[in-house]
Design an enzyme around this catalytic site. Structure first.
Site, PDB file in Angstrom:
ATOM      1  N   ASN A 107       0.855  -1.194   0.000  1.00  0.00           N
ATOM      2  CA  ASN A 107       0.000   0.000   0.000  1.00  0.00           C
ATOM      3  C   ASN A 107       0.888   1.239   0.000  1.00  0.00           C
ATOM      4  O   ASN A 107       2.038   1.189   0.447  1.00  0.00           O
ATOM      5  CB  ASN A 107      -0.874   0.012   1.265  1.00  0.00           C
ATOM      6  CG  ASN A 107      -1.826   1.193   1.293  1.00  0.00           C
ATOM      7  OD1 ASN A 107      -2.440   1.543   0.289  1.00  0.00           O
ATOM      8  ND2 ASN A 107      -1.941   1.844   2.442  1.00  0.00           N
ATOM      9  N   HIS A 109       0.810   5.230   1.423  1.00  0.00           N
ATOM     10  CA  HIS A 109       0.085   6.134   2.301  1.00  0.00           C
ATOM     11  C   HIS A 109       0.769   7.504   2.261  1.00  0.00           C
ATOM     12  O   HIS A 109       2.005   7.570   2.355  1.00  0.00           O
ATOM     13  CB  HIS A 109       0.082   5.575   3.732  1.00  0.00           C
ATOM     14  CG  HIS A 109      -0.720   6.402   4.681  1.00  0.00           C
ATOM     15  ND1 HIS A 109      -2.102   6.442   4.634  1.00  0.00           N
ATOM     16  CD2 HIS A 109      -0.347   7.240   5.683  1.00  0.00           C
ATOM     17  CE1 HIS A 109      -2.531   7.273   5.578  1.00  0.00           C
ATOM     18  NE2 HIS A 109      -1.498   7.772   6.225  1.00  0.00           N
ATOM     19  N   SER A 136       4.798   6.835   2.294  1.00  0.00           N
ATOM     20  CA  SER A 136       5.372   5.549   2.707  1.00  0.00           C
ATOM     21  C   SER A 136       4.744   4.422   1.899  1.00  0.00           C
ATOM     22  O   SER A 136       3.522   4.366   1.769  1.00  0.00           O
ATOM     23  CB  SER A 136       5.071   5.263   4.185  1.00  0.00           C
ATOM     24  OG  SER A 136       5.430   6.360   5.009  1.00  0.00           O
ATOM     25  N   ASP A 145      -2.571   0.819   8.117  1.00  0.00           N
ATOM     26  CA  ASP A 145      -1.362   1.610   7.795  1.00  0.00           C
ATOM     27  C   ASP A 145      -0.174   1.291   8.717  1.00  0.00           C
ATOM     28  O   ASP A 145       0.570   2.181   9.121  1.00  0.00           O
ATOM     29  CB  ASP A 145      -1.677   3.122   7.873  1.00  0.00           C
ATOM     30  CG  ASP A 145      -2.721   3.538   6.848  1.00  0.00           C
ATOM     31  OD1 ASP A 145      -2.752   2.936   5.765  1.00  0.00           O
ATOM     32  OD2 ASP A 145      -3.504   4.446   7.142  1.00  0.00           O
TER      33      ASP A 145
HETATM   34  C1  GRF Z   1      -2.636   8.733  -2.919  1.00  0.00           C
HETATM   35  O1  GRF Z   1      -2.391   9.944  -2.289  1.00  0.00           O
HETATM   36  C2  GRF Z   1      -2.254   7.580  -2.037  1.00  0.00           C
HETATM   37  O2  GRF Z   1      -1.165   7.872  -1.198  1.00  0.00           O
HETATM   38  C3  GRF Z   1      -3.481   7.374  -1.207  1.00  0.00           C
HETATM   39  O3  GRF Z   1      -4.555   7.611  -2.094  1.00  0.00           O
HETATM   40  C4  GRF Z   1      -4.130   8.474  -3.137  1.00  0.00           C
HETATM   41  C5  GRF Z   1      -4.413   7.775  -4.413  1.00  0.00           C
HETATM   42  O4  GRF Z   1      -4.181   8.588  -5.537  1.00  0.00           O
HETATM   43  N1  GRF Z   1      -3.498   6.055  -0.638  1.00  0.00           N
HETATM   44  P1  GRF Z   1      -4.215   7.956  -6.985  1.00  0.00           P
HETATM   45  O5  GRF Z   1      -5.585   7.328  -7.185  1.00  0.00           O
HETATM   46  O6  GRF Z   1      -3.117   6.948  -7.090  1.00  0.00           O
HETATM   47  O7  GRF Z   1      -4.011   9.117  -7.916  1.00  0.00           O
END
Ligand code: GRF
Length: 219
Positions: A107, A109, A136, A145
């Site tokens: 994932n 974050h 991260s 997370d």
């Molecule tokens: C990103 O900021 C990611 O860190 C978070 O959700 C957002 C997703 O953006 N988990 P995208 O759909 O990849 O443009």
């Protein structure tokens, strides 16, 4: 060649960045075989279709978490996925899902974990008044997370930052570190030892040290 399944809920810019880095050969040992979304209008579904990647909207309506996750698991297994890449997937996954793909789910974050878990991480950073923020990439465990961290990026928080400007600065680095984490993972350079990630960095170029200045050069 490892097979990736990507889970999205929105615009899919991280998915897009991983895809572009596969296309240009930065990530050589992986291909994205399927994209799944819990939102019908997710922009990432169009990116997948434009790139001839099988993509499905899986409707969560009326389903319990386990029932829904079973649909995801079945689809990912149908495509013989080795790793699951969460890229803005806005649902908590069940224990069953996480066990099925144990140590094989990544994932991203938008915070320097373990700070600012959960929703609106960038807003949380602004409210806390921190001077540095970042992103991260981590393995997914049962706790939100909280899994072992693979790569992080750091950006400054400026005094006139808004949630949007900070998010944009962080997102640019997300697009670098997520492909990097996928590259390391699919080149078998990542090991989990006592909840910490050890990276075999013998063949990593200088860019790596800019993003991640402290890493293990040898195991
Ligand atoms: C990103 O900021 C990611 O860190 C978070 O959700 C957002 C997703 O953006 N988990 P995208 O759909 O990849 O443009």
């Amino acid at each position: 060649m490892y097979r990736l399944g990507v889970l999205i809920s929105g615009r899919g810019s991280n998915f897009h960045s991983i895809l572009e880095n596969i296309k240009k050969g930065f990530v050589q040992n992986a291909r994205i075989v399927v994209v799944l979304s819990n939102k019908e209008d997710a922009g990432g579904l169009k990116i997948a279709k434009d790139n001839d990647i099988d993509a499905f909207f899986i409707d969560p309506k009326g389903l319990k978490r386990d029932e829904y996750d079973k649909l995801l698991i079945d689809k990912l297994k149908e495509y013989e996925v080795d790793f699951v890449i969460l890229a803005g997937f806005m649902r908590i996954l069940s224990t069953g899902f996480i066990e099925t793909f144990k140590n094989r789910i990544l994932n991203i974050h938008p915070a320097l974990l373990p700070s600012f878990k959960g929703l609106h991480a960038q807003r949380q950073a602004l409210e806390a008044g921190v001077k540095f923020a970042g992103a991260s990439v981590h393995f997914v465990t049962d706790e939100l997370d909280s899994g072992p961290i693979i790569v992080q990026s750091v950006v400054p928080v400026l005094s006139d930052d808004t949630e949007d400007s900070l998010s944009e600065r962080i997102l640019k680095t997300e697009h670098k570190i997520y492909p990097l984490a996928v590259k390391l993972l699919t080149e078998d350079k990542i090991k989990i030892k006592n909840n910490r990630i050890v990276i075999k960095a013998d063949e990593i170029d200088d860019n790596f040290y800019i993003i991640n200045p402290v890493c293990d050069k040898k195991e």
